[in-house]
Write an enzyme that holds these catalytic residues in place. Structure first.
Site, PDB file in Angstrom:
ATOM      1  N   ASN A   1     -51.969  30.691  11.895  1.00 39.28           N
ATOM      2  CA  ASN A   1     -51.105  29.423  11.469  1.00 39.28           C
ATOM      3  C   ASN A   1     -51.931  28.163  11.451  1.00 39.28           C
ATOM      4  O   ASN A   1     -51.658  27.232  12.318  1.00 39.28           O
ATOM      5  CB  ASN A   1     -49.921  29.340  12.606  1.00 39.28           C
ATOM      6  CG  ASN A   1     -49.182  30.708  12.662  1.00 39.28           C
ATOM      7  OD1 ASN A   1     -48.784  31.236  11.797  1.00 39.28           O
ATOM      8  ND2 ASN A   1     -49.047  31.182  14.154  1.00 39.28           N
TER       9      ASN A   1
ATOM     10  N   CYS B   1     -46.946  35.935  16.488  1.00 46.78           N
ATOM     11  CA  CYS B   1     -47.270  36.629  17.548  1.00 46.78           C
ATOM     12  C   CYS B   1     -46.024  37.320  18.199  1.00 46.78           C
ATOM     13  O   CYS B   1     -45.896  38.202  18.892  1.00 46.78           O
ATOM     14  CB  CYS B   1     -48.186  35.982  18.716  1.00 46.78           C
ATOM     15  SG  CYS B   1     -47.803  34.581  19.100  1.00 46.78           S
TER      16      CYS B   1
ATOM     17  N   GLY C   1     -51.591  34.127  24.616  1.00 51.36           N
ATOM     18  CA  GLY C   1     -52.390  34.967  24.146  1.00 51.36           C
ATOM     19  C   GLY C   1     -51.404  35.971  23.111  1.00 51.36           C
ATOM     20  O   GLY C   1     -50.484  35.414  22.693  1.00 51.36           O
TER      21      GLY C   1
ATOM     22  N   PRO D   1     -54.945  28.807  15.774  1.00 50.30           N
ATOM     23  CA  PRO D   1     -55.412  29.893  15.392  1.00 50.30           C
ATOM     24  C   PRO D   1     -55.352  30.103  13.752  1.00 50.30           C
ATOM     25  O   PRO D   1     -54.903  29.504  13.043  1.00 50.30           O
ATOM     26  CB  PRO D   1     -54.162  30.854  15.899  1.00 50.30           C
ATOM     27  CG  PRO D   1     -53.011  29.592  15.751  1.00 50.30           C
ATOM     28  CD  PRO D   1     -53.716  28.351  15.910  1.00 50.30           C
TER      29      PRO D   1
END
Lengths: 103, 476
Positions: free
Chosen positions: B114, B245, B212, B111
């Protein structure tokens, strides 16, 4: 189950016992049906609020009663209020929380 | 065969050759590779963090250093003594011997939030389990993710790891990534990213562990130490400007303590926005085409977000607080926002507060993480029973708590399983054991009850379950 009708707002208010198992739900369905006849309501002409204060258990039969009641009320005229968190989650998991306006 | 398919094949040919060589390594050689990769990653922690910040413009570089430390030192200490090669357990009583075997090539999707720590984490657990890994960087973080992979690869090869045990896709090529995902020789996808990408991983036909979005509610109970709770929430939500997240998205409190909590947030430099200011922030925080958070605000500091929204806030503001009433599309700030913006809800009583947490949990965060501050075990239990979350962190900053290894004994991980609620097969923090095929040698250990029981009874319809069970469990 307690059944009450407010003529001014054309709204049925129902309250239930703590355990709405298959037997209690069948009884409740009968009372609900009779109540509608007694006050001469026609499908689509009234609202209904199921007050769940104190209800700790619901069965599949109770979910069916809710769906059936919601079908008979006017559009957007059915709601379920005062649920305990674990009861609200049952409606969430079943995907009925929005349809039956559960809070 | 088109260019994409050819490129994917070339990558996979190299990967399966590495997989073959990897199988020959014993535990000692494997551990040496892991140690060298850890050293190389750890020693580059500051450079990688600065590179990630400069390339993406997201977060706080100093915090990214700590993420890199988590992904190397804390992960390494968590796994270094594990057996991951050959016989990993043997139990004479049960007769079961477990043998660990690698999965094969793994695709590590990285992602933008990170971009180096996740590379380091995935590479270290892949090396420990002797799986070749292909790193697929986010298009906005190709340079830093590729550099992290390159440094790890150099260290691995110097420690006698197989050639091509670590590869990386240097050009941000979505088609190539998808072709590699779907390749017949791909064994596993470790997907961390947005919902579209995770869905693509699951749709590829290759086994996947995909993580997710979250939408973390934090409930502050009346029994909590309020200043401590607020301090910890701020520590978590401001870490790397809220890019993890598992960071808190909404504070939920009962009316009776709401004033105290609100004042404490204000005292600790959080700013409660007016209704007009909330509307201005909503306009820049949410992408109207998707209804999800805008990429432009991810990991941005409060000052930048305030400027973008055209609102004025005190210069030392840590978090923008939005007191809102409901949950759903009509309340844009009730969803996940990876930035220092925090929704704040007040409810009349405990039950109403818990029901709100359930609603928030269901709004895009199922299976991920929830948080509670309380000094009442019964309240913690009630909350935990009703939340659908892989991690229920207690009296802990949720961002740092969920990744494990610092505030609790969860496995340190940058891939947090969300169970079937999040379309995952695990609710655990993904670690080495998820990257192994465990074989079991099952030696004969007979079930005496079965052998001594008269099997003809099963054929007799007159024998009830009670009769059978009584006979089956008879003491001889």
């Amino acid at each position: 189950m307690e059944f009450a009708f407010d003529e001014r707002s054309q709204t049925i208010q129902c309250r239930f016992s703590a355990k709405m198992d298959a037997i209690s739900s069948a009884e409740a369905a009968e009372i609900f049906g009779k109540g509608i006849k007694e006050v001469s309501l026609r499908p689509g002409d009234f609202a209904a609020v199921f007050d769940m204060k104190g209800v700790e258990y619901v069965s599949s039969a109770f979910l069916r009663l809710c769906l059936s009641a919601a079908k008979q009320t006017r559009e957007g005229g059915f709601s379920i209020i005062n649920t305990e968190p674990q009861i609200m989650k049952v409606f969430k998991i079943a995907g009925l929380d929005a349809l039956l306006r559960v809070s | 065969m088109n260019n994409t398919a050819t490129a994917a094949n070339e990558i996979m040919e190299r990967a399966i050759m590495a997989a073959g060589i990897f199988e020959m390594l014993d535990q000692k050689k494997t551990d040496r590779i892991v140690e060298e990769v850890f050293n190389a990653g750890f020693n580059s922690r500051v450079r990688f963090a600065k590179m990630a910040y400069e390339e993406t413009g997201i977060g706080v570089w100093e915090h990214k250093v700590f993420k890199n430390v988590l992904a190397t030192q804390i992960v390494y200490e968590n796994i270094k003594d594990e057996k991951t090669v050959g016989v990993i357990s043997e139990d004479n009583l049960s007769g079961i011997t477990e043998i660990a075997q690698p999965l094969g090539p793994i695709l590590g999707i990285i992602p933008v939030t990170n971009p180096t720590s996740t590379v380091l984490f995935k590479i270290i657990i892949a090396m420990k389990t002797r799986n070749p890994i292909i790193i697929a960087p986010h298009p906005r973080a190709v340079r830093c993710s590729s550099e992290a992979a390159r440094i790890c690869y150099k260290a691995a090869v110097e420690a006698d790891a197989p050639e091509d045990c670590i590869q990386w896709i240097e050009s941000p090529d979505r088609e190539l990534t998808q072709a590699v995902m779907k390749h017949k020789d791909m064994a596993m996808i470790l997907a961390t990213g947005g919902p579209g990408l995770v869905k693509a991983a699951y749709s590829s036909g290759t086994p996947a562990l995909g993580v997710g979005p979250g939408n973390v509610p934090v409930f502050i109970d009346e029994s909590a130490d309020i200043p401590y709770a607020v301090e910890n929430i701020i520590l978590s939500k401001t870490f790397d400007n809220g890019t993890i997240c598992a960071s808190e998205q909404a504070v939920v409190v009962e009316k009776k303590i709401s004033g105290t909590v609100l004042k404490e947030f204000e005292k600790q430099n959080c700013y409660f926005m007016s209704s007009e200011e909330i509307q201005k922030v909503e306009r820049i925080a949410i992408d109207p085409s998707t209804g999800l958070m805008s990429v432009n605000i991810i990991g941005k500091p409060v000052s930048v977000i305030a400027d973008m929204a055209g609102i004025k806030v005190p210069p030392d503001t840590k978090i923008l607080m939005a007191r809102i009433e409901g949950v759903g599309k009509e309340y844009p700030l009730s969803g996940e926002i990876l930035a220092p913006i925090l929704a704040f809800y007040v409810r009349d009583d405990f039950n109403s507060a818990i029901k709100l947490c359930i609603d928030l949990n269901y709004l895009g965060g199922l299976g991920h993480t929830v948080s509670i501050y309380a000094n009442n075990d019964e309240r913690i239990r009630q909350f935990s029973m009703l939340m659908n979350a892989g991690r229920i962190v207690v009296n802990t900053p949720s961002a740092q708590g969920a990744v494990g290894g610092i505030y609790n004994s969860l496995n340190t991980s940058f891939t947090l399983g969300c169970g079937t609620w999040g379309k995952n097969i695990t609710t655990e923090n993904v670690t080495t054991r998820h990257l192994l095929n465990i074989k079991r040698i099952c030696r004969r250990r007979t079930n005496e009850k079965w052998l001594n029981f008269t099997k003809e009874k099963y054929l007799d319809e007159g024998e009830s379950a009670d009769d059978i069970i009584r006979g089956y469990h008879r003491n001889y």
